[in-house]
Design an enzyme around this catalytic site. Structure first.
Site, PDB file in Angstrom:
ATOM      1  CG  HIS A   1      19.368 -35.935  -4.575  1.00 19.33           C
ATOM      2  ND1 HIS A   1      18.054 -35.636  -4.776  1.00 19.33           N
ATOM      3  CD2 HIS A   1      19.754 -36.635  -5.672  1.00 19.33           C
ATOM      4  CE1 HIS A   1      17.663 -36.118  -5.945  1.00 19.33           C
ATOM      5  NE2 HIS A   1      18.666 -36.736  -6.492  1.00 19.33           N
TER       6      HIS A   1
ATOM      7  CG  HIS B   1      15.995 -42.393 -11.033  1.00 18.55           C
ATOM      8  ND1 HIS B   1      17.303 -42.659 -10.708  1.00 18.55           N
ATOM      9  CD2 HIS B   1      16.016 -41.239 -11.722  1.00 18.55           C
ATOM     10  CE1 HIS B   1      18.083 -41.694 -11.181  1.00 18.55           C
ATOM     11  NE2 HIS B   1      17.323 -40.813 -11.804  1.00 18.55           N
TER      12      HIS B   1
ATOM     13  CD  GLU C   1      16.970 -38.725 -15.145  1.00 18.85           C
ATOM     14  OE1 GLU C   1      17.448 -39.142 -14.084  1.00 18.85           O
ATOM     15  OE2 GLU C   1      17.391 -37.714 -15.727  1.00 18.85           O
TER      16      GLU C   1
ATOM     17  CD  GLU D   1      21.216 -41.193 -15.740  1.00 19.18           C
ATOM     18  OE1 GLU D   1      20.006 -41.294 -15.540  1.00 19.18           O
ATOM     19  OE2 GLU D   1      22.003 -40.625 -14.965  1.00 19.18           O
TER      20      GLU D   1
ATOM     21  CB  CYS E   1      24.517 -42.775 -14.016  1.00 18.22           C
ATOM     22  SG  CYS E   1      25.512 -41.300 -14.080  1.00 18.22           S
TER      23      CYS E   1
ATOM     24  CB  CYS F   1      25.065 -37.898 -12.515  1.00 18.34           C
ATOM     25  SG  CYS F   1      23.860 -37.977 -13.815  1.00 18.34           S
TER      26      CYS F   1
END
Lengths: 673, 673
Positions: free
Chosen positions: A169, A296, A348, A364, A366, A444
């Site tokens: 990341h 993801h 995810e 999710e 996000c 997040c």
């Protein structure tokens, strides 16, 4: 591709949102979420997992100070590789010089400052601005002289920087830093953080590229692509656009960069290399060849958003085609009726087409936010109302469901069916919480909600040179070419409203209004203007004067929806919507064992809309005629079939976004019919 | 508790099974599975993961030889702790002196020799016996002088032996060794392996117990309890019974042994101790206080089997009460209609009551076998036909489904609904295979099938001093008190049959026949004997003479079953059974998208039974009137509800045990109604 129709989001400082629905959410974010987040960033929320975010920046700042003081004498401590989430040992006192938390912990700050920026743009707040300036000072103090700014590597000795692009990341941190810096700059005009972000981006732009000596990698977790495009649009510096293009064009090409990186890493860690599944990272093939939303879900949405920016900025037809394919895959085959995406907890991630489990859903928060990002960017490319329909669906349902009505607790995962006992006792449901949580170690979602809610106006209105698009309806006003458009609306409970023009002098312009997909017989009424209806938008053109009024008539009926028959989970079931709001049943209103409840086949016509209140928040409830299957008597688990018996009942449905605000209980979106 | 009714399984050498259904399965095991397993144990099955089992015994034997040759000079190599599954590094040549495989890999041999024993008891085979004797020589050569015999620790240096009882299956290896040794001894009269097992058990019995110096632990994975009870019954040595009782009585008591062990282990591994969830091991409370079937399903079934043995052998009323509660929890709340148990993959475990997912089911083959163990032991305690009904359900459905009709591939997991695309593309389904696999690294299921199929006669008949119980109906004969009972039956396709007595001279005895729970109006007809019906058994008492005939009339109808309404997954659905056989639909017969198929509400009366064949194996098929919901047209994922349209069709159902023998495809047990 019609570059003439490319639009830009309206500037947050050019608008005023007065809408009772959204203003409430924005004030919640301003008054509760942003201060709470600040406490979380500083590890002072009792009972919540520490973020370590500001601790890390402070530690890195201290290190920079030592470097300056001791010059070449100073030696950075080189820590061993300590994994993805570094925690102090139990009972160990945290080391003030050490990094703690997830590799991406820096982004806690970046998301917070982004939300702060949007909030300040809407409503100045000197006290908040002072705190923010102080935080920015801490963050900037951590930056290396060469521009590098990721505390994980700064505090681990830099020898492994840019060697874990797939998993660490590092470029995701760059991307969020840019997003936060641009937001704060646009709100306040202060460019300290923006300059820091540019310096980091410059440093990365030197390292990455087609040159022989340059790294051929790209982010494992996308966001840098859209962030760099945004930085290009704000600064005009082409190298940021070029870097974004490089990341997009390199992605998924052969020889595969993640293989090369993986080999190096395996050698370093003295173990065998095992190639991963790169579809998780949307790096299984070049982006222009991708046609299914995979992996993801948040990463996917962020990548597709960056691709849409690139298609627009580069006027790249093949990129637009890829975006359209990925959009269609997302919304045609893989979208929850709540506007959520990502059916499976493992990774995810998106599951295969039409695999949309209700109870085990990931969905999710996000990812729904990312879907709104993607949708807004597709709207910027081509104003087709379906993009706005989906954006609205995501915003009013899964995004808002991510936050409690009091703004104090959050969902990461947004199931469409909950049985609290399963969450407690069946480990397959480990990711599903029946009540919202205060904070997450991997935090997040709460800051992501804060940033999208605070900037929701930028999703409501976009503009070209001569056209102002209203994509979402919310009470407020927006300035455009010397006029101010003032909107009043009853959304999301009523589709009626009006838009009144204020202008000191007549202004020639086109005002375009979306005809919501959920409304049958939607009308936009205005006298004396040229009207054209195209792709679900009503375009009104002419000379606008003070008092010109556009009446919005979007009949809002109760919709009883059925899923494509390939969605196995929803066979024989229906979901209820009204306007953009998806409804659900809660145990509180309907009793337990809600899988035994059925809606009547003609429920849509006979259902009632009632005024209600949930925790002081006014909502419209639905009262739906139905039946309850009687529990079968008998002492055996399996018995000879007899036709079930039913008793008549009424189902009470509440908006999905308002669920789990009245304690723990069962919840269901899809109802047997 | 009525000790007079306690029964023992009939001796395999006293029976002859001629039944076309079961004989075929037994011959499959004899001709295919046992030789295949032997190859697997010796790592010579191409394409299958190596077992390492015989490699480990050979390595340990070599070590013992060196110890003997070099005496006190010799030093065992002490390997570092290398985890639960030790594999050679990629490209590394296996070390002939090292241990490889799972910590419990020794049991591959023990299960094999157990199946070999049962097979030899039924049908002598000098060649197989010679191979077995050779294998036993290898195994016995590995035994330490002190009696210890677990190659994982022998080859790792013994310093950590008995320090990982919770996780390392050391006592599980002891248990399986005993089971194998007893079986081989009973079949052949050869006691070399039995003596080795006794020596290991003696060594363990010295170490464990209430004495001050003795270890207070017990197995993390149960089986030693029932194995030691069996060893006691074979040898009459009370110390084996006492050790089994110690393990049972210690389990779950405070202070918790697993805590103590965990602290020691954490200290040794220099990390913090974290207590686990001991319900996974059925060690969350003392066994007599347990009332819900929880945790790893195979372990649970093995424990409860040992508890039932203890209740009988010790005439322990409180233990019997606990067994009854756990039985009820298992079959009332947690049993699949296929006789499988264990609803969740996480921990291969029982989920909460009524949580019985069809597609994500675990339902391990070994757990169904364990359920048959438990049921048979409950029958030994109290002849109540429900135990036999469940035992029969497990055997004819999940146990047999674990093996392909050609005996060459196996299921570990037995779902009740399969969509091959989900198994391939949705990682939540990683444990579910749409076709059987050749072998498993963790190869518990194939040899477990081999041992239960080879000894199925011991589940069919048990006996007290004066009563012979027929629990399961299979063609063949069994000797009892000077008479031979010869049974002919059409099971599992017809419930009619007869039992004829052969006797040189009249014999006074009671013959008890189970009235199957699946039959309405079951009749057992016999002239001239006293008849009593009790707990689902028909007791016929009197003087039996040559030619005395008992006619068995068990009408077999098609049953359309519905689940308790608390089983959420099966709301609005039915399953079909006929006799003990559970049925399912396969895509091969019914086309894809089987979730759109519905059975008529009156299907049970109108369904037909047809003769069919699957891969050369004769079966009865069901043809069931029903409908197919038409796929909805339209381009949207969600649309306004309209009543679904249907077309009439007939569903074809095949026995569940025979599924996945005709290639990959969808499968469903539960059908919408």
């Amino acid at each position: 591709m019609n570059p003439h129709m490319f639009s830009q989001p309206a500037n947050l400082r050019d608008m005023q949102i007065t809408d009772s629905f959204w203003l409430r959410e924005m004030e919640l974010v301003r008054n509760n979420v942003i201060p709470y987040q600040w406490d979380a960033l500083n590890d002072r929320v009792p009972g919540a997992a520490p973020s370590w975010c500001m601790h890390n920046f402070r530690a890195a700042g201290l290190q920079q100070q030592r470097i300056r003081e001791q010059g070449s004498q100073w030696q950075a401590p080189v820590y061993a590789y300590r994994g993805f989430n570094v925690l102090p040992e139990e009972g160990e006192e945290p080391d003030p010089d050490a990094f703690y938390g997830f590799v991406f912990q820096d982004t806690d700050f970046s998301k917070w400052i982004e939300a702060v920026g949007y909030s300040l743009a809407r409503k100045p707040d000197p006290c908040l601005e002072e705190i923010a300036d102080g935080a920015i000072d801490v963050v900037c103090s951590a930056q290396d002289e060469n521009g590098y700014l990721d505390t994980y590597y700064l505090l681990h000795g830099m020898d492994r920087a840019f060697k874990y692009l797939k998993d660490h990341h590092e470029l995701y941190c760059l991307g969020h830093l840019i997003e936060g810096a641009v937001s704060y700059y646009q709100a306040t005009g202060k460019d300290k953080l923006l300059r820091a972000a540019c310096r980091f981006a410059d440093y990365v732009a030197q390292l990455f590229g087609y040159g022989e000596e340059q790294c051929k990698g790209y982010p494992g977790h996308e966001i840098a692509e859209m962030a760099l495009m945004r930085l290009y649009e704000v600064t005009g510096e082409e190298r940021y656009r070029d870097l974004a293009n490089f990341f997009l064009d390199q992605r998924g090409t052969q020889p595969h960069y993640f293989d090369a990186e993986g080999h190096e890493r395996a050698e370093y860690e003295k173990r065998a290399f095992r190639p991963g599944e790169y579809s998780y990272y949307q790096a299984h093939k070049p982006v222009r060849e991708q046609d299914e939303a995979v992996g993801h879900a948040v990463r996917a949405m962020y990548l597709y958003s960056g691709m849409a920016d690139a298609a627009r900025i580069n006027q790249d037809e093949s990129m637009l085609e890829a975006c359209r394919r990925l959009w269609r895959s997302t919304v045609r085959d893989k979208l929850y009726v709540t506007g959520g995406v990502g059916g499976t907890e493992v990774g995810e991630a998106f599951s295969f087409p039409f695999d949309l489990p209700n109870d085990l859903a990931y969905s999710e928060t996000c990812a729904a936010i990312g879907l709104a990002f993607f949708a807004r960017r597709m709207l910027q490319l081509e104003p087709i109302s379906q993009y706005a329909d989906v954006m609205e669906l995501a915003l009013y349902n899964t995004v808002l469901a991510g936050m409690a009505l009091d703004g104090r607790s959050f969902f990461y995962v947004n199931p469409l069916s909950v049985l609290p006992e399963a969450c407690r006792r069946d480990k397959r449901f480990q990711h599903v919480k029946p009540v919202r949580q205060k904070w997450f170690g991997c935090a997040c979602c709460p800051p992501n909600i804060a940033r999208i809610v605070s900037s929701v106006g930028a999703y409501a209105w976009t503009k070209t040179e001569d056209t102002l698009f209203t994509h979402l309806y919310m009470g407020g006003s927006v300035k455009f070419r010397g006029l101010t458009l003032e909107i009043t609306t009853g959304m999301p409970w009523s589709g009626d409203g009006e838009a009144v023009v204020h202008a000191a002098a007549p202004v020639s312009a086109t005002l375009a209004f979306r005809l919501p997909g959920w409304s049958r017989g939607a009308q936009v009424l205005c006298e004396g203007k040229t009207m054209e209806i195209r792709d679900g938008y009503c375009y009104l053109s002419g000379l606008w004067q003070e008092g010109d009024t556009v009446r919005l008539r979007f009949p809002m009926r109760i919709r009883m929806l059925t899923a494509d028959t390939r969605v196995r989970e929803n066979t024989g079931k229906v979901a209820f919507m009204r306007g953009p709001v998806t409804y659900c049943m809660e145990e509180k209103d309907n009793g337990a064992a809600m899988h035994l409840l059925l809606a009547d086949a003609e429920a849509a016509e006979r259902a009632q809309v009632l005024d209600g209140e949930i925790e002081g928040h006014p909502v419209k409830l639905l009262r739906v005629p139905g039946r309850r299957e009687k529990p079968r008597a008998g002492d055996e688990l399996y018995q000879d079939y007899t036709a079930p018996e039913y008793e008549r009942t009424e189902l009470t449905l509440i908006p999905y976004y308002a669920w789990a605000n009245r304690g723990e209980g069962e919840m269901n979106v899809w109802v047997r019919v």
